[in-house]
Design a protein around this motif. Structure first.
Motif, mmCIF file in Angstrom:
data_model
loop_
_atom_site.group_PDB
_atom_site.id
_atom_site.type_symbol
_atom_site.label_atom_id
_atom_site.label_comp_id
_atom_site.label_asym_id
_atom_site.label_seq_id
_atom_site.Cartn_x
_atom_site.Cartn_y
_atom_site.Cartn_z
ATOM 1 N N SER A 62 2.802 2.032 3.497
ATOM 2 C CA SER A 62 1.762 2.740 3.112
ATOM 3 C C SER A 62 0.473 2.029 2.727
ATOM 4 O O SER A 62 -0.550 2.429 3.084
ATOM 5 C CB SER A 62 2.039 3.891 1.979
ATOM 6 O OG SER A 62 3.107 4.734 2.598
ATOM 7 N N LYS A 66 -3.393 1.623 4.311
ATOM 8 C CA LYS A 66 -4.518 1.607 3.709
ATOM 9 C C LYS A 66 -5.341 0.562 3.638
ATOM 10 O O LYS A 66 -6.816 0.637 3.853
ATOM 11 C CB LYS A 66 -4.129 2.066 2.125
ATOM 12 C CG LYS A 66 -3.790 3.503 1.807
ATOM 13 C CD LYS A 66 -3.287 3.758 0.376
ATOM 14 C CE LYS A 66 -2.796 4.906 0.306
ATOM 15 N NZ LYS A 66 -2.503 5.644 -1.028
ATOM 16 N N ASN A 69 -7.003 0.219 7.188
ATOM 17 C CA ASN A 69 -7.981 1.313 7.338
ATOM 18 C C ASN A 69 -9.412 0.745 6.510
ATOM 19 O O ASN A 69 -10.474 0.842 7.051
ATOM 20 C CB ASN A 69 -7.694 2.669 7.132
ATOM 21 C CG ASN A 69 -6.741 3.334 7.911
ATOM 22 O OD1 ASN A 69 -6.830 3.155 9.256
ATOM 23 N ND2 ASN A 69 -5.871 3.726 7.681
ATOM 24 N N GLU A 70 -9.013 0.118 5.480
ATOM 25 C CA GLU A 70 -10.281 -0.434 4.588
ATOM 26 C C GLU A 70 -10.927 -1.599 5.432
ATOM 27 O O GLU A 70 -12.003 -1.666 5.488
ATOM 28 C CB GLU A 70 -9.737 -0.833 3.356
ATOM 29 C CG GLU A 70 -10.784 -1.341 2.558
ATOM 30 C CD GLU A 70 -11.678 -0.277 1.812
ATOM 31 O OE1 GLU A 70 -12.824 -0.787 1.182
ATOM 32 O OE2 GLU A 70 -11.249 0.706 1.707
#
Length: 163
Positions: A62, A66, A69-70
């Motif tokens: 997970s 994240k 995507n950042e």
């Protein structure tokens, strides 16, 4: 992520600017490692039923999604190198196949967006680990998602070969 983001944008006059962001990222990886987190409900279920349940989502899986995507959303941010390096430090051995496939897809997008040489090198290293993990999960089949998180790669491979 909010903590890292705050440290990335801290003004030079702020005391936060003196904090080594890569140390904070390493601490984040260490604290969220699967071997340091015990899920009490999973332990109780295993003790009561003694059955092989579907493996829960990996925290590092997970976190990798994240971070990826950042990186894609802000490829020119000041902390991009730290984020790319953090991806290489995550333990994705227990991540589900779907997470690994998503990370492979996101890797392609990150490579297109990121311009920093060192960040690209970290992303290439991350891609190599994804290829290895994807190959292992495909070789082991559905049993790989049900193996105990305490088992090593070698133990999992030996169990599969013996069945």
């Amino acid at each position: 992520m909010p903590t890292l983001r705050t440290l990335f944008i801290a003004p030079t006059s702020s005391p936060l600017a003196q904090i080594d962001v890569s140390n904070v990222a390493e601490l984040l990886v260490h604290l969220t490692s699967d071997k340091h987190i015990v899920n009490s409900s999973q332990t109780t279920t295993q003790n009561e039923n003694n059955a092989d349940d579907v493996q829960p989502d990996s925290i590092h899986g997970s976190l990798a999604l994240k971070i990826a995507n950042e990186i894609i959303s802000e490829p020119l941010s000041p902390g991009i190198r730290v984020l790319c390096k953090t991806l290489t430090q995550l333990h994705l051995l227990n991540a589900k196949k779907s997470v690994l496939k998503d990370l492979m897809f996101l890797h392609e997008a990150m490579i297109k967006e990121v311009k920093d040489y060192h960040s690209i090198k970290y992303l290439e290293k991350f891609h190599q680990s994804l290829v290895v993990l994807t190959t292992e999960t495909e070789t082991l089949g559905p049993e790989s998602e049900q193996t105990n998180s305490a088992s090593s790669d070698k133990d999992s491979t030996e169990e599969t070969e013996n069945t």
